[in-house]
Design an enzyme around this catalytic site. Structure first.
Site, PDB file in Angstrom:
ATOM      1  N   TRP A   1       0.823  -1.218   0.000  1.00 58.10           N
ATOM      2  CA  TRP A   1       0.000   0.000   0.000  1.00 58.10           C
ATOM      3  C   TRP A   1       0.846   1.252   0.000  1.00 58.10           C
ATOM      4  O   TRP A   1       0.508   2.233  -0.679  1.00 58.10           O
ATOM      5  CB  TRP A   1      -1.015  -0.027   1.146  1.00 58.10           C
ATOM      6  CG  TRP A   1      -2.083  -1.033   0.845  1.00 58.10           C
ATOM      7  CD1 TRP A   1      -2.285  -2.236   1.460  1.00 58.10           C
ATOM      8  CD2 TRP A   1      -3.046  -0.978  -0.231  1.00 58.10           C
ATOM      9  NE1 TRP A   1      -3.315  -2.914   0.851  1.00 58.10           N
ATOM     10  CE2 TRP A   1      -3.803  -2.168  -0.186  1.00 58.10           C
ATOM     11  CE3 TRP A   1      -3.342  -0.040  -1.220  1.00 58.10           C
ATOM     12  CZ2 TRP A   1      -4.834  -2.439  -1.090  1.00 58.10           C
ATOM     13  CZ3 TRP A   1      -4.372  -0.306  -2.123  1.00 58.10           C
ATOM     14  CH2 TRP A   1      -5.104  -1.491  -2.048  1.00 58.10           C
TER      15      TRP A   1
ATOM     16  N   LYS B   1     -12.771  -1.706   6.892  1.00 56.72           N
ATOM     17  CA  LYS B   1     -12.090  -2.692   7.741  1.00 56.72           C
ATOM     18  C   LYS B   1     -12.504  -2.509   9.197  1.00 56.72           C
ATOM     19  O   LYS B   1     -13.094  -3.417   9.772  1.00 56.72           O
ATOM     20  CB  LYS B   1     -10.576  -2.568   7.596  1.00 56.72           C
ATOM     21  CG  LYS B   1     -10.140  -2.786   6.139  1.00 56.72           C
ATOM     22  CD  LYS B   1      -8.789  -2.207   5.862  1.00 56.72           C
ATOM     23  CE  LYS B   1      -8.514  -2.052   4.384  1.00 56.72           C
ATOM     24  NZ  LYS B   1      -8.623  -3.282   3.607  1.00 56.72           N
TER      25      LYS B   1
ATOM     26  N   ASP C   1      -1.645   6.497   6.572  1.00 52.61           N
ATOM     27  CA  ASP C   1      -2.717   5.684   6.003  1.00 52.61           C
ATOM     28  C   ASP C   1      -3.100   4.629   7.035  1.00 52.61           C
ATOM     29  O   ASP C   1      -2.473   3.578   7.127  1.00 52.61           O
ATOM     30  CB  ASP C   1      -2.233   5.013   4.708  1.00 52.61           C
ATOM     31  CG  ASP C   1      -3.273   4.052   4.144  1.00 52.61           C
ATOM     32  OD1 ASP C   1      -4.356   3.908   4.741  1.00 52.61           O
ATOM     33  OD2 ASP C   1      -2.982   3.449   3.090  1.00 52.61           O
TER      34      ASP C   1
END
Ligand code: PMP
Length: 361
Positions: free
Chosen positions: A102, A197, A173
């Site tokens: 990511w 999530k 993030d």
């Protein structure tokens, strides 16, 4: 009805109590005669839902008053662009930590907007299995901000600390770790997370941004990508993701009932520790991540014999342990054990793993 233990990395399991409440309120929210999905975002009912969700999130995370909390769309992936668009203008330069799949994507997007320096590259032999230790990196004095990914969802690599970046604002993030434990928000310039999530359904993206970082976008930044647009309109410049916002609010209330983030952290640490112990104590399963950087939320593991992967997944599915297949880039298995995964689900997985090893090891 059978509810399975769903170990998906995202969209991920939601607390059953939250789903039950949403079900009860589906057709008629609090006597309004409407579903939340059908309400005007500018009506008093939805405005109250929105305000309460924000206030509960602020309370849970102890968000200081000089930070805006934005409820946006576009996923964490849009933030890969919005962060440079809004923050890089000061110097045209930014530092990034490269610690997994990511952060690599975040770097690739940021490069469109300025001079991006990789302050730390944790890749070794084509793999990401550790995060840098505190002090193993230096931040450029002229970086407009530093970006990192506290939890790499695919590799299961998590920072156990918040990097010290001095005067340079820190961008994080937090898609796969937000709300998993208390954090000191004042250490960050900006925090962002896709909801799917640890917050609620996909389609909502939360951004927590320090006010002084708002209002200096690069030229030609579209209104929708300018934090000022959303901050100045309480995230109602256009139609926000209303149902996701409402469900996030229910999750925040649920979290408060779990003892807030301190209570959640205790449960999460216990769940992760027992799963890693089961992996480490077996001669059959292994996790490649440096023990100091193992994620509490995403636990990748491999079987001694990869030819048994399909059988493992099949038999796990038969006892309602679902979505354990690892990301295609790393293979093996991955158990995502976010806040909503009950400890009983982790216990059931551990018991199944032991039994599978006994039969196949
Ligand atoms: N960052 C991290 C750490 C992620 O785990 C994900 C999604 N798995 C993303 C970014 C991308 O999020 P989205 O799909 O919301 O754009």
């Amino acid at each position: 009805m059978t509810r399975v233990y769903n170990f998906s990395a995202g969209p991920a399991a939601l607390p059953e109590e939250v789903l039950t409440q949403a079900q009860a309120e589906m057709l008629d929210w609090h006597g309004s005669g409407m579903s939340v999905m059908e309400m005007s975002h500018r009506g008093k009912e939805f405005m109250s839902i929105a305000a309460e969700a924000e206030s509960d999130l602020r309370e849970l995370m102890a968000v200081p008053t000089n930070y805006k909390v934005l409820f946006l769309q576009g996923g964490a992936s849009s933030q890969f662009a919005m962060i440079p668009m809004n923050l890089i203008g000061r110097t045209g330069k930014a530092d990034y930590f490269r610690t997994g799949s990511w952060s690599k994507k975040a770097i690739a997007e940021a490069k469109r907007f300025g001079d991006i320096r990789v302050a730390v590259d944790a890749e070794a032999d084509g793999k990401f299995t550790s995060a840098p230790a505190a002090g193993e990196f230096e931040i450029s004095k002229d970086a407009a901000y530093v970006h990192y990914t506290p939890n790499e969802t695919i590799e299961g690599v998590e920072f156990g600390y918040v990097p010290e970046t001095g005067e340079v604002p820190l961008a994080a993030d937090m898609s796969s770790t937000i709300l998993s434990r208390p954090i000191d928000v004042s250490r960050f310039g900006i925090i962002y997370a896709g909801a799917q999530k640890n917050i609620g359904p996909a389609g909502l993206t939360i951004v927590i941004v320090r006010e002084d970082l708002i209002g200096n976008p690069i030229d030609h930044t579209p209104a929708m990508f300018d934090y000022k647009t959303h901050a100045g309109a309480d995230s109602m410049y256009n139609t926000p993701p209303t149902y996701g916002w409402y469900l996030a609010g229910l999750v925040f209330k649920w979290l408060k009932g779990q003892g807030g983030l301190a209570g959640m952290a205790e449960i999460n640490q216990r769940k992760a520790t027992k799963l890693y112990q089961a992996i480490d104590n077996s001669g059959f399963y292994s996790n490649p991540v440096d023990p100091a950087c193992r994620s509490w939320m995403n636990v990748p593991f491999t079987l001694a014999n990869a030819e048994l992967d399909a059988e493992f997944l099949k038999q796990a599915g038969e006892v309602d342990l679902k979505t354990l297949k690892g990301h295609r880039s790393v293979g093996g298995m991955r158990a995502s054990i976010y806040n909503a995964m009950p400890e009983a689900g982790v216990d059931a997985l551990i018991a199944f793993m032991a039994e599978f090893e006994r039969k196949n090891g």
